[in-house]
Design a protein around this motif. Structure first.
Motif, PDB file in Angstrom:
ATOM      1  N   GLU A 285      10.817  26.361 -31.544  1.00  0.00           N
ATOM      2  CA  GLU A 285      11.683  26.105 -32.687  1.00  0.00           C
ATOM      3  C   GLU A 285      11.113  26.783 -33.931  1.00  0.00           C
ATOM      4  OE1 GLU A 285      13.730  22.173 -34.447  1.00  0.00           O
ATOM      5  OE2 GLU A 285      11.536  22.161 -34.559  1.00  0.00           O
TER       6      GLU A 285
ATOM      7  N   VAL B  96      10.698  26.786 -24.954  1.00  0.00           N
ATOM      8  CA  VAL B  96      11.560  26.707 -26.130  1.00  0.00           C
ATOM      9  C   VAL B  96      10.657  26.582 -27.345  1.00  0.00           C
ATOM     10  CG1 VAL B  96      13.373  25.425 -27.323  1.00  0.00           C
ATOM     11  CG2 VAL B  96      13.412  25.592 -24.817  1.00  0.00           C
TER      12      VAL B  96
ATOM     13  N   VAL C 151      18.363  32.365 -30.793  1.00  0.00           N
ATOM     14  CA  VAL C 151      19.669  31.729 -30.956  1.00  0.00           C
ATOM     15  C   VAL C 151      19.618  30.796 -32.155  1.00  0.00           C
ATOM     16  CG1 VAL C 151      19.124  29.872 -29.322  1.00  0.00           C
ATOM     17  CG2 VAL C 151      21.496  30.454 -29.767  1.00  0.00           C
ATOM     18  N   ASP C 152      20.687  30.804 -32.929  1.00  0.00           N
ATOM     19  CA  ASP C 152      20.783  29.918 -34.075  1.00  0.00           C
ATOM     20  C   ASP C 152      21.247  28.561 -33.559  1.00  0.00           C
ATOM     21  OD1 ASP C 152      20.635  29.201 -36.713  1.00  0.00           O
ATOM     22  OD2 ASP C 152      22.489  30.188 -37.309  1.00  0.00           O
ATOM     23  N   GLY C 153      20.450  27.557 -33.749  1.00  0.00           N
ATOM     24  CA  GLY C 153      20.774  26.226 -33.249  1.00  0.00           C
ATOM     25  C   GLY C 153      21.758  25.506 -34.152  1.00  0.00           C
ATOM     26  N   CYS C 154      22.133  24.322 -33.747  1.00  0.00           N
ATOM     27  CA  CYS C 154      23.005  23.498 -34.574  1.00  0.00           C
ATOM     28  C   CYS C 154      22.139  22.448 -35.276  1.00  0.00           C
ATOM     29  CB  CYS C 154      24.105  22.851 -33.747  1.00  0.00           C
ATOM     30  SG  CYS C 154      23.517  21.889 -32.356  1.00  0.00           S
TER      31      CYS C 154
ATOM     32  N   HIS D 200      25.608  18.192 -36.475  1.00  0.00           N
ATOM     33  CA  HIS D 200      26.584  18.865 -35.609  1.00  0.00           C
ATOM     34  C   HIS D 200      27.537  17.851 -34.994  1.00  0.00           C
ATOM     35  CE1 HIS D 200      28.300  21.675 -32.781  1.00  0.00           C
ATOM     36  NE2 HIS D 200      28.047  20.814 -31.812  1.00  0.00           N
TER      37      HIS D 200
END
Length: 100
Positions: free
Chosen positions: A46, A44, A80-83, A87
């Motif tokens: 970021e 992963v 992917v667009d994260g939160c 959130h």
């Protein structure tokens, strides 16, 4: 056994991430499967934004080393667009319920 190409990829990837603010959050950790099946390792990375992730992936620096990974490590790569930190899953559920 990892190939020489994979070692080279690992040695060079950070230099491609730095200009785009990319940083590893998970890299080489063991996964513990609790539900379903997981075929192997997980990485992963970021980025400050989805746009930054796209810019990294499309950058000449990453394109130069992409084949070192893609030709020697089976797997998928997704963006992917994260939160964000604010959130609220209950608020999301309420919005989705209202839209349904």
């Amino acid at each position: 056994m990892l190939s020489e190409e994979v070692f080279e990829y690992m040695e060079r990837i950070q230099a491609t991430l730095d200009p785009h603010g990319g940083k590893f959050l998970v890299h080489g950790a063991q996964v513990e499967v609790r539900e379903g099946e997981w075929p192997g390792a997980l990485v992963v990375i970021e980025f400050p934004s989805l746009a930054a992730a796209r810019e990294w992936y499309d950058s000449p620096a990453y394109r130069e080393i992409l084949r070192l990974r893609a030709d020697h490590i089976p797997g998928d790569l997704i963006l992917v667009d994260g939160c964000g930190p604010d959130h609220d899953s209950a608020a999301l559920a309420a919005a989705l319920r209202a839209a349904a």
